[in-house]
Design a protein around this motif. Structure first.
Motif: not given
Length: 746
Positions: A272-285
């Motif tokens: 939660x503290x890391x700014x990820x490219x895809x915090x929601x995996x269902x949006x990219x998988x």
């Protein structure tokens, strides 16, 4: 892989960049502008580079270093070379040399300065470093790994003038230093460059911590072991790697190095503290079983990155981990994000080692050596059980070389595992190409990984010839061939599992660790970290890029894994239920209360270990579920004990191991064979023989070891026999003495 000695660099002819001229000042008064302990000043010694001695008329030395990924050099960067110059030859009326020579200093082939050498003794040369190189960004190199090579070329051509008797010696001191003021920038987050920037080999140490969920599944821990093995292979062991859990990770751990976060996306709160490219995996998988690999700047230290290996399911996490271990990531629209739908490892055509292999078949192209003096190339190859003792092995070297050599002094030497096996002089006839066969005796081979080293000693026809790769060279052709006859085969021949042969048999599979199952306790984070260290070290020693170990909790190892895998069991015995099923196979039984070994089949080593002692111990033996599989237990009386035992396997202390049982107390290793004798088969020499350890326990361990029930009976019998012999000898001596006294004339 071949590792030729760096190629000699000719005097550069390219135009130098616009930088201030180099200066030469006495070392005693040279102004040190920065504290030597500052993180901007790096001596050669600190970088692990040694002092170099150069001789005229021409010589070369190279120093390779790397810049951290988040550094950009600024004005004021320079290299300060501490030199010692010695000269014998003509001098001026003042007693000083009229002219010694010049020193060309270049960075990645770009000439920085040419310094005139006219001072004997100690001096310091300060050469500014450019902040921009042609084709590179500010302060960056054109090489993908961000490493640079500083070359120093000595030119003293007057030594070759007719009638001149002179010689020049130049020493580059290890106190020479790089002064590297810099500005900080964000490290790159491009998955295509892995293992960079986690592995940089720069002037700063590479450190990373693997973070797993607090209550990981076996699959999540398996993924962590896969990543550890992969980075061990990709870094060559040049990475300090540790493992912890989400809630146990300290601020110091999170901020002092790179992060490798492994686990399902919903089980890692620190994400939660890391700014990820895809915090929601269902949006990219496309499916829940897909794995996802992401790379972002660490929020705890912007100089470092966070590599996130995750998925919505255990299957996805394992896929992502295997993709990372392979070292090649296929990205999509973003370089910091990759979706892994399937991992298809490229298996070798055969899992066995063929009898004949050319260097080309081993993955090597032609190797060109072109430096004056010793040039070295090394090739790694594997030997299967039986091949190490089979006669008839040989290596055929196919080579050619320049005709511009001093044939009286140039030659080639070949060794296997540091044992010489052949050599030849270079001649005008061999310049056009020859193939030379050299027998490899069984004593030179060992099971597992072996090293073939070829050293070419090249001396030019004239020492006054400039260093030029166009007229001084030796090539090792890829048609060169290694012949290793197959050893005895058949179901009646069983492999011998011996601690002295580790890491055999864990690196024998066609895919790294595919035949190995790690077994740990389900609630032992220290055991997980220890297993990760072992996986990292096995990856370092392995030859395949993609890792595929399996992992099980000790109370739930399925029958197919017991029978089909080599088992590597790590932890405290009281937390490992599988040891109860191995009781009859263990060389040394384990006390259920203390967790300490109690050898039961060999009275010579029957001992009692005092409770409370921190002791590690290793046992290797044949699996009771499959005679062709091994079990290695890395155990201890406590966490510190089994951690010590693992350290023995991953450091030069490994050379002290032999037999099927080893006790470890600090840096002391006591190894022996207990229980039933193994099947008769010649045993190869240990990989890293440090010294031979006798069977008796050392005195320093006597406080931890005490014989139960007094001395064994055989000791008392030996004492009585020796005492009887001494009495007989004394009686004979007395009788002889009395006879001499009674003899006349004596």
């Amino acid at each position: 892989m071949a590792t030729p000695t760096p190629t000699a660099v000719p005097s550069p002819t390219v135009a130098a960049p616009v930088v201030p001229a180099a200066t030469v000042v006495p070392a005693r008064v040279f102004p040190v502008t920065t504290n030597p302990n500052d993180e901007t000043v790096f001596t050669l010694e600190r970088l692990g580079l040694r002092e170099r001695v150069m001789h005229g008329p021409f010589d070369w030395a190279g120093f390779t270093f790397g810049l951290p990924a988040h550094w950009e050099l600024v004005e004021g960067s320079q290299v300060e070379l501490d030199l010692f110059t010695a000269f014998s030859g003509p001098t001026s009326p003042s007693g000083r040399p009229a002219y010694i020579g010049t020193l060309d200093i270049a960075l990645d082939g770009t000439l920085l300065a040419t310094v005139t050498l006219d001072t004997m003794g100690e001096s310091t040369v300060a050469v500014p470093l450019p902040t921009t190189l042609p084709g590179g960004q500010a302060g960056k190199t054109r090489r993908a790994d961000n490493r640079r090579t500083l070359s120093v070329t000595l030119n003293a051509p007057f030594e070759c003038d007719p009638g001149v008797d002179a010689h020049t010696t130049l020493v580059v001191r290890a106190t020479s230093r790089f002064v590297l003021p810099h500005r900080l920038t964000a490290p790159p987050t491009d998955l295509r460059q892995l293992p960079y920037p986690i592995v940089q080999r720069s002037v700063m140490p590479d450190v990373a911590v693997v973070v797993v969920p607090d209550t990981p599944t076996p699959a999540e821990l398996q993924a962590a072991m896969t990543v550890a093995a992969g980075f061990g292979h990709m870094s060559g062991g040049q990475l300090t790697l540790s493992l912890t859990t989400d809630s146990r990770a300290t601020l110091e751990q999170l901020s002092s190095g790179h992060l490798i976060v492994v686990g399902k996306i919903n089980g890692l709160p620190l994400l939660n503290d890391i700014t990820l490219p895809a915090p929601r995996l269902d949006a990219v998988t496309a499916a829940p079983t897909d794995g996802v690999v992401q790379l972002a700047v660490s929020p705890w230290n912007v100089d470092h990155v966070a590599l996130v290996v995750t998925g919505d399911t255990d299957t996805g996490v394992v896929k992502a981990a295997q993709a990372v271990s392979a070292g090649t990531i296929l990205v999509g629209a973003r370089p910091d994000l990759a979706v892994v739908t399937q991992v298809e490892p490229q298996r070798p055509v055969a899992a066995t080692t063929p009898t004949d292999r050319s260097l080309a078949e081993m993955g090597h192209a032609v190797t060109v050596m072109s430096s004056v003096g010793i040039n070295t190339a090394e090739y790694a190859f594997d030997v299967l059980p039986g091949q190490a003792t089979a006669p008839g092995a040989y290596f055929e070297l196919t080579y050619n070389h320049s005709g511009y050599l001093n044939f009286g002094e140039s030659g080639v030497a070949v060794s296997v595992n540091d044992q010489p096996v052949g050599g030849m002089a270079l001649t005008p006839e061999s310049a056009t190409g020859l193939t030379r066969r050299m027998a490899i005796p069984p004593s030179a081979l060992r099971e597992g990984r072996n090293t073939l080293r070829i050293e070419a000693y090249l001396i030019p026809a004239s020492v006054c010839a400039p260093l030029n790769v166009n007229n001084l060279w030796f090539t090792i052709q890829p048609e060169s061939r290694l012949h290793l006859p197959a050893g005895p085969t058949g179901s009646h021949v069983l492999p011998v599992f011996d601690l002295g042969r580790y890491p055999y048999p864990f690196l024998e599979s066609a895919i790294l660790l595919e035949d190995t199952a790690l077994v740990v306790a389900g609630d032992d984070p220290t055991g997980w970290e220890t297993a990760a260290r072992l996986a990292f070290d096995l990856g370092r020693r392995g030859k395949w890029e993609l890792a595929a170990p399996t992992l099980y909790f000790a109370g739930d190892v399925p029958p197919e894994a017991r029978a089909g895998k080599h088992l590597l069991i790590v932890g405290q015995p009281t937390q490992l239920p599988i040891l109860a099923d191995l009781h009859d196979a263990l060389p040394a039984a384990i006390d259920a209360e203390t967790g300490l070994p109690v050898p039961q089949n060999d009275r010579r080593l029957d001992f009692l270990l005092r409770p409370g002692v921190s002791l590690g111990y290793l046992q290797m033996f044949r699996s009771p579920w499959n005679a062709g599989r091994a079990v290695l237990t890395v155990l201890g009386s406590d966490a510190a004990g089994y951690s010590q035992a693992a350290t023995t396997l991953t450091t030069p202390l490994r050379g002290l191991l032999r037999g099927n049982l080893a006790l470890v107390s600090g840096s002391q290793v006591v190894a022996s064979t207990v229980g039933a004798a193994p099947p008769v088969e010649p045993v190869a020499a240990p990989t890293e023989a440090v010294e031979t350890v006798p069977t008796p326990w050392p005195a320093s361990l006597s406080s931890a070891l005490a014989a139960p029930g007094g001395r064994p009976a055989w000791i008392l019998l030996a004492v009585f026999m020796i005492s009887g012999l001494m009495i007989i000898v004394l009686l004979i001596a007395a009788i002889v003495g009395l006879r001499r006294r009674s003899t006349p004339g004596t």
